[in-house]
Write a protein that holds these residues in place. Structure first.
Motif, PDB file in Angstrom:
ATOM      1  N   ILE A 116      14.832  26.007  87.426  1.00  0.00           N
ATOM      2  CA  ILE A 116      13.678  26.569  86.717  1.00  0.00           C
ATOM      3  C   ILE A 116      13.279  25.673  85.552  1.00  0.00           C
ATOM      4  O   ILE A 116      12.085  25.429  85.307  1.00  0.00           O
ATOM      5  CB  ILE A 116      13.990  27.998  86.232  1.00  0.00           C
ATOM      6  N   GLN A 117      14.268  25.140  84.841  1.00  0.00           N
ATOM      7  CA  GLN A 117      13.971  24.352  83.645  1.00  0.00           C
ATOM      8  C   GLN A 117      13.467  22.944  83.966  1.00  0.00           C
ATOM      9  O   GLN A 117      13.015  22.249  83.065  1.00  0.00           O
ATOM     10  CB  GLN A 117      15.211  24.294  82.748  1.00  0.00           C
ATOM     11  N   ARG A 118      13.524  22.522  85.230  1.00  0.00           N
ATOM     12  CA  ARG A 118      12.838  21.286  85.606  1.00  0.00           C
ATOM     13  C   ARG A 118      11.325  21.450  85.502  1.00  0.00           C
ATOM     14  O   ARG A 118      10.591  20.478  85.346  1.00  0.00           O
ATOM     15  CB  ARG A 118      13.170  20.901  87.052  1.00  0.00           C
ATOM     16  N   VAL A 119      10.871  22.695  85.628  1.00  0.00           N
ATOM     17  CA  VAL A 119       9.438  22.984  85.709  1.00  0.00           C
ATOM     18  C   VAL A 119       8.919  23.653  84.442  1.00  0.00           C
ATOM     19  O   VAL A 119       7.859  23.308  83.930  1.00  0.00           O
ATOM     20  CB  VAL A 119       9.153  23.879  86.933  1.00  0.00           C
ATOM     21  N   HIS A 120       9.677  24.638  83.924  1.00  0.00           N
ATOM     22  CA  HIS A 120       9.150  25.549  82.906  1.00  0.00           C
ATOM     23  C   HIS A 120       9.810  25.394  81.544  1.00  0.00           C
ATOM     24  O   HIS A 120      10.992  25.052  81.437  1.00  0.00           O
ATOM     25  CB  HIS A 120       9.356  27.002  83.349  1.00  0.00           C
ATOM     26  N   PHE A 121       9.021  25.700  80.510  1.00  0.00           N
ATOM     27  CA  PHE A 121       9.546  26.053  79.199  1.00  0.00           C
ATOM     28  C   PHE A 121       9.474  27.576  79.117  1.00  0.00           C
ATOM     29  O   PHE A 121       8.406  28.140  78.846  1.00  0.00           O
ATOM     30  CB  PHE A 121       8.715  25.419  78.075  1.00  0.00           C
ATOM     31  N   PRO A 142      14.956  31.550  80.612  1.00  0.00           N
ATOM     32  CA  PRO A 142      14.550  32.060  81.924  1.00  0.00           C
ATOM     33  C   PRO A 142      14.908  33.519  82.186  1.00  0.00           C
ATOM     34  O   PRO A 142      14.136  34.245  82.822  1.00  0.00           O
ATOM     35  CB  PRO A 142      15.276  31.124  82.899  1.00  0.00           C
ATOM     36  N   TRP A 143      16.064  33.991  81.724  1.00  0.00           N
ATOM     37  CA  TRP A 143      16.461  35.361  81.999  1.00  0.00           C
ATOM     38  C   TRP A 143      15.593  36.381  81.263  1.00  0.00           C
ATOM     39  O   TRP A 143      15.461  37.522  81.712  1.00  0.00           O
ATOM     40  CB  TRP A 143      17.930  35.586  81.643  1.00  0.00           C
ATOM     41  N   LYS A 144      14.991  35.969  80.139  1.00  0.00           N
ATOM     42  CA  LYS A 144      14.164  36.904  79.386  1.00  0.00           C
ATOM     43  C   LYS A 144      12.777  37.079  80.004  1.00  0.00           C
ATOM     44  O   LYS A 144      12.084  38.057  79.720  1.00  0.00           O
ATOM     45  CB  LYS A 144      14.029  36.428  77.930  1.00  0.00           C
ATOM     46  N   VAL A 145      12.335  36.119  80.820  1.00  0.00           N
ATOM     47  CA  VAL A 145      10.993  36.205  81.397  1.00  0.00           C
ATOM     48  C   VAL A 145      11.022  36.449  82.906  1.00  0.00           C
ATOM     49  O   VAL A 145       9.969  36.527  83.541  1.00  0.00           O
ATOM     50  CB  VAL A 145      10.167  34.934  81.097  1.00  0.00           C
ATOM     51  N   SER A 146      12.200  36.573  83.493  1.00  0.00           N
ATOM     52  CA  SER A 146      12.293  36.793  84.931  1.00  0.00           C
ATOM     53  C   SER A 146      13.521  37.631  85.253  1.00  0.00           C
ATOM     54  O   SER A 146      14.361  37.883  84.394  1.00  0.00           O
ATOM     55  CB  SER A 146      12.345  35.444  85.678  1.00  0.00           C
ATOM     56  N   THR A 147      13.594  38.059  86.500  1.00  0.00           N
ATOM     57  CA  THR A 147      14.699  38.893  86.970  1.00  0.00           C
ATOM     58  C   THR A 147      15.428  38.183  88.108  1.00  0.00           C
ATOM     59  O   THR A 147      15.012  37.114  88.559  1.00  0.00           O
ATOM     60  CB  THR A 147      14.171  40.241  87.483  1.00  0.00           C
ATOM     61  N   HIS A 192       2.065  31.552  91.656  1.00  0.00           N
ATOM     62  CA  HIS A 192       1.120  30.463  91.381  1.00  0.00           C
ATOM     63  C   HIS A 192       0.286  30.633  90.116  1.00  0.00           C
ATOM     64  O   HIS A 192      -0.484  29.729  89.771  1.00  0.00           O
ATOM     65  CB  HIS A 192       0.224  30.198  92.604  1.00  0.00           C
ATOM     66  N   HIS A 193       0.424  31.752  89.389  1.00  0.00           N
ATOM     67  CA  HIS A 193      -0.242  31.892  88.085  1.00  0.00           C
ATOM     68  C   HIS A 193       0.687  31.557  86.917  1.00  0.00           C
ATOM     69  O   HIS A 193       0.286  31.675  85.758  1.00  0.00           O
ATOM     70  CB  HIS A 193      -0.786  33.313  87.906  1.00  0.00           C
ATOM     71  N   ALA A 194       1.916  31.148  87.191  1.00  0.00           N
ATOM     72  CA  ALA A 194       2.868  30.814  86.130  1.00  0.00           C
ATOM     73  C   ALA A 194       2.662  29.368  85.698  1.00  0.00           C
ATOM     74  O   ALA A 194       2.799  28.440  86.493  1.00  0.00           O
ATOM     75  CB  ALA A 194       4.301  31.034  86.607  1.00  0.00           C
ATOM     76  N   ASN A 195       2.338  29.160  84.415  1.00  0.00           N
ATOM     77  CA  ASN A 195       2.107  27.837  83.840  1.00  0.00           C
ATOM     78  C   ASN A 195       3.424  27.137  83.523  1.00  0.00           C
ATOM     79  O   ASN A 195       4.510  27.704  83.697  1.00  0.00           O
ATOM     80  CB  ASN A 195       1.299  27.966  82.553  1.00  0.00           C
ATOM     81  N   ARG A 196       3.309  25.910  82.988  1.00  0.00           N
ATOM     82  CA  ARG A 196       4.515  25.198  82.548  1.00  0.00           C
ATOM     83  C   ARG A 196       5.209  25.974  81.433  1.00  0.00           C
ATOM     84  O   ARG A 196       6.433  26.121  81.427  1.00  0.00           O
ATOM     85  CB  ARG A 196       4.170  23.780  82.083  1.00  0.00           C
ATOM     86  N   VAL A 197       4.444  26.474  80.456  1.00  0.00           N
ATOM     87  CA  VAL A 197       5.002  27.335  79.418  1.00  0.00           C
ATOM     88  C   VAL A 197       4.901  28.775  79.891  1.00  0.00           C
ATOM     89  O   VAL A 197       3.847  29.214  80.351  1.00  0.00           O
ATOM     90  CB  VAL A 197       4.251  27.166  78.083  1.00  0.00           C
ATOM     91  N   VAL A 198       6.004  29.525  79.783  1.00  0.00           N
ATOM     92  CA  VAL A 198       6.039  30.916  80.238  1.00  0.00           C
ATOM     93  C   VAL A 198       6.508  31.809  79.093  1.00  0.00           C
ATOM     94  O   VAL A 198       7.660  31.735  78.673  1.00  0.00           O
ATOM     95  CB  VAL A 198       6.972  31.091  81.453  1.00  0.00           C
ATOM     96  N   HIS A 199       5.603  32.639  78.588  1.00  0.00           N
ATOM     97  CA  HIS A 199       5.968  33.656  77.602  1.00  0.00           C
ATOM     98  C   HIS A 199       6.167  35.016  78.263  1.00  0.00           C
ATOM     99  O   HIS A 199       6.717  35.930  77.644  1.00  0.00           O
ATOM    100  CB  HIS A 199       4.890  33.781  76.529  1.00  0.00           C
TER     101      HIS A 199
END
Length: 436
Positions: free
Chosen positions: A62-67, A72-77, A111-118
Motif C-alpha cells: 500500500i505504501q508504494r502507492v499511497h500516503f 493504512p489501518w486507519k483509512v482501510s479495513t 479507482h477514486h483513491a488518490n495518492r494521498v488518502v485521508h
C-alpha cells in the motif's frame, strides 16, 4: 466439453464484513448474484477457466502507492487489504504464466483513491489497481503499463497517482463529468509536465449506447494503445455504464461490455463500480469472463434487453465522433503539451481542493514536481485536511540522480513543527519512511 481459448483466472471476494450501509448500492450482494450466475452457467466447469483464492496485500504494498493519513489501518479495513490482494493474486498469476488473462471480481473498489488518502472518496479507500501494478513492477520488472478505465465515473484517483508517470498510460472512458460524480475527466486533463499526453480522457454524453462506446474504443483507445505499446494492459472494469444502473445515465448492454472486452484484450480486469445488482452485474460479468476466455458470447442477453429502446440519436453519435477526433488531436500533439517556459530543473505547481464525499473530509493540496527530461520527477505534496496536515515526498522508481537528490532534500529539510506527518516514498530503494 468446452475449452477456453485463453486460460482465464477468476478471484471472487464479496467482502461480507464491509458495507457503507445495509441498503447502500455498494454492498456484498453486488458480487453474490454474479457468483450465482457463474456457477449456474457452469463457467467454472469450462476447461481453462479456474478460480484462484485472494491473498492480502501488505502495508508495504500500500505504501508504494499511497500516503495514508495517519496510516493504512486507519483509512482501510481488512476487506480492503483482501480486495487489493485479489487483484495482486490475478496479476501474479498472469506474470507467472499460470493463466493468460484474469479477472478480479472484488470489492471494495478503488479507482477514486488518490495518492494521498485521508479517508474514503466515491466508496474507495485505497487504489487496488495501482497497488497491484506497483507490486508487479517491483517483483517482475514490468515497465510500460496501460490502464483503461471503463467505469461510468471518471477514475480520478488513478489519474492522480499516474499524473506524472510517463511510463503509465491512463485512459478513462466515462460519462461526461458535467453530469456525474466526480465532476472531472475532461479532454484537457492530459497529465503533468513530465508525462504530458499519457493521461487520456474520453468523456461521453449521457445515454451513450453500445455503438458509441465501441466507436470510442476503436477510434481512440486502440490507436493510442498501438502507439504506446504497453507490456501490460489493465481494465478497470466498472459496470455502471449499464442501461439499468440506478446511479448513472448510460445505455451499455452486457453484449456491449463483452465486445469492449474482446477489443481491449486486457491482460487483467479488476471490478470497479456497477450497482444494478440483479439486472446487470451477473450478465455483464459473465460476458466479460466469456470474452476474456475467448468463448462465444453471442447468446448472452439480459431478460429485459430491448435494443430498439437503447439506440442513440444521430446528434449524440456526431458528438462522440467529435470528442474522439479531439482526443486524437491532443494525443498527436502530446510532445507540445509541456508548454512554454517549462525547462528541466525548474518546478511546476498544482493546487487542488478535494472533497471526500463518503467521509465528509475537505482537503487542500499544493503539489510541486521537478521538471525533468529524464524521469517522472520527484514530487512534493503539502496536504491539509480538516483533520491533519502532512507532507508527502515521492521519488519515482526511475528517478534520475538530480530528482532523487531533490526528493531527499525536501524530506530532510521538512519540519515537524509544520506537519503532523512527514512521509518519504523512495521507489528506487523501495522504502517508505516517516520522520519522527
Amino acid at each position: 466439453m468446452l475449452h477456453a481459448k485463453n486460460r482465464t483466472g477468476l478471484v471472487f471476494f464479496p467482502a461480507f464484513d464491509w458495507a457503507i450501509s445495509p441498503t447502500h448500492p455498494e454492498r456484498e450482494e453486488r458480487l453474490l448474484y454474479t457468483q450465482d450466475q457463474v456457477f449456474e452457467e457452469g463457467l467454472l466447469d469450462i476447461d481453462g477457466i479456474v478460480e484462484l483464492k485472494p491473498d492480502l496485500v501488505t502495508i508495504k504494498d500500500i505504501q508504494r502507492v499511497h500516503f495514508c493519513v495517519p496510516d493504512p489501518w486507519k483509512v482501510s479495513t481488512e476487506s480492503h487489504f483482501i480486495s487489493a490482494g485479489g487483484a495482486k493474486t490475478i496479476g501474479m498469476a498472469v506474470m507467472d504464466g499460470t493463466i493468460d488473462r484474469g479477472f478480479a471480481l472484488v470489492r471494495p473498489p478503488g479507482h477514486h483513491a488518490n495518492r494521498v488518502v485521508h479517508g474514503a472518496r466515491g466508496f474507495c479507500n485505497i487504489n487496488i489497481e495501482a497497488i497491484m501494478i506497483e507490486y508487479l513492477r517491483r517483483a517482475y520488472g514490468v515497465d510500460r503499463v496501460a490502464i483503461i478505465d471503463t467505469d461510468c465515473h471518471h477514475g480520478d484517483g488513478t489519474q492522480d497517482i499516474y499524473w506524472h508517470d510517463p511510463d503509465t498510460l491512463f485512459i478513462s472512458i466515462h460519462q461526461d463529468g458535467r453530469t456525474l460524480y466526480p465532476g472531472s475527466g475532461f479532454i484537457n486533463e492530459f497529465g503533468g509536465p513530465n508525462a504530458a499526453g499519457t493521461t487520456v480522457n474520453i468523456p461521453l454524453p449521457p445515454e451513450t449506447c453500445d455503438d458509441g462506446m465501441l466507436y470510442a474504443v476503436k477510434n481512440a483507445v486502440l490507436p493510442i494503445l498501438d502507439e504506446f505499446k504497453p507490456q501490460l494492459i489493465i481494465n478497470s472494469a466498472g459496470q455502471d455504464n449499464h442501461y439499468s444502473d440506478p446511479i448513472t445515465n448510460m445505455n451499455i448492454s452486457a453484449q456491449g461490455y463483452a465486445q469492449l472486452t474482446e477489443l481491449l484484450k486486457a491482460d487483467i480486469a479488476v471490478l470497479e463500480g456497477g450497482y444494478s445488482i440483479e439486472g446487470a452485474l451477473p450478465y455483464v460479468n459473465a460476458g466479460i469472463i466469456m470474452a476474456m476466455a475467448g468463448l462465444d458470447y453471442s447468446s448472452l442477453r439480459e431478460p429485459d434487453y430491448e435494443p430498439e429502446y437503447l439506440r442513440q440519436p444521430a446528434s449524440l453519435t456526431r458528438s462522440i465522433e467529435r470528442t474522439c477526433d479531439e482526443v486524437m488531436t491532443m494525443w498527436r500533439r502530446r510532445t507540445e503539451l509541456r508548454g512554454p517556459g517549462k525547462k528541466a530543473g525548474q518546478y511546476d505547481t498544482r493546487n487542488r481542493q478535494i472533497f471526500y464525499d463518503t467521509d465528509n473530509i475537505f482537503e487542500t493540496q499544493e503539489e510541486t514536481v521537478r521538471i525533468c527530461d529524464d524521469c517522472g520527477g520527484s514530487l512534493r505534496i503539502d496536504s491539509i485536511s480538516n483533520r491533519r496536515r502532512i507532507l508527502g515526498v515521492h521519488i519515482p522508481r526511475n528517478a534520475c540522480p538530480a530528482c532523487r537528490e531533490q526528493g531527499l532534500q525536501w524530506y530532510e529539510e521538512s519540519s515537524s513543527s509544520r506537519f503532523q506527518h512527514i512521509f518519504l516514498q523512495d521507489r528506487i530503494t523501495d522504502r517508505f519512511l516517516e520522520k519522527k
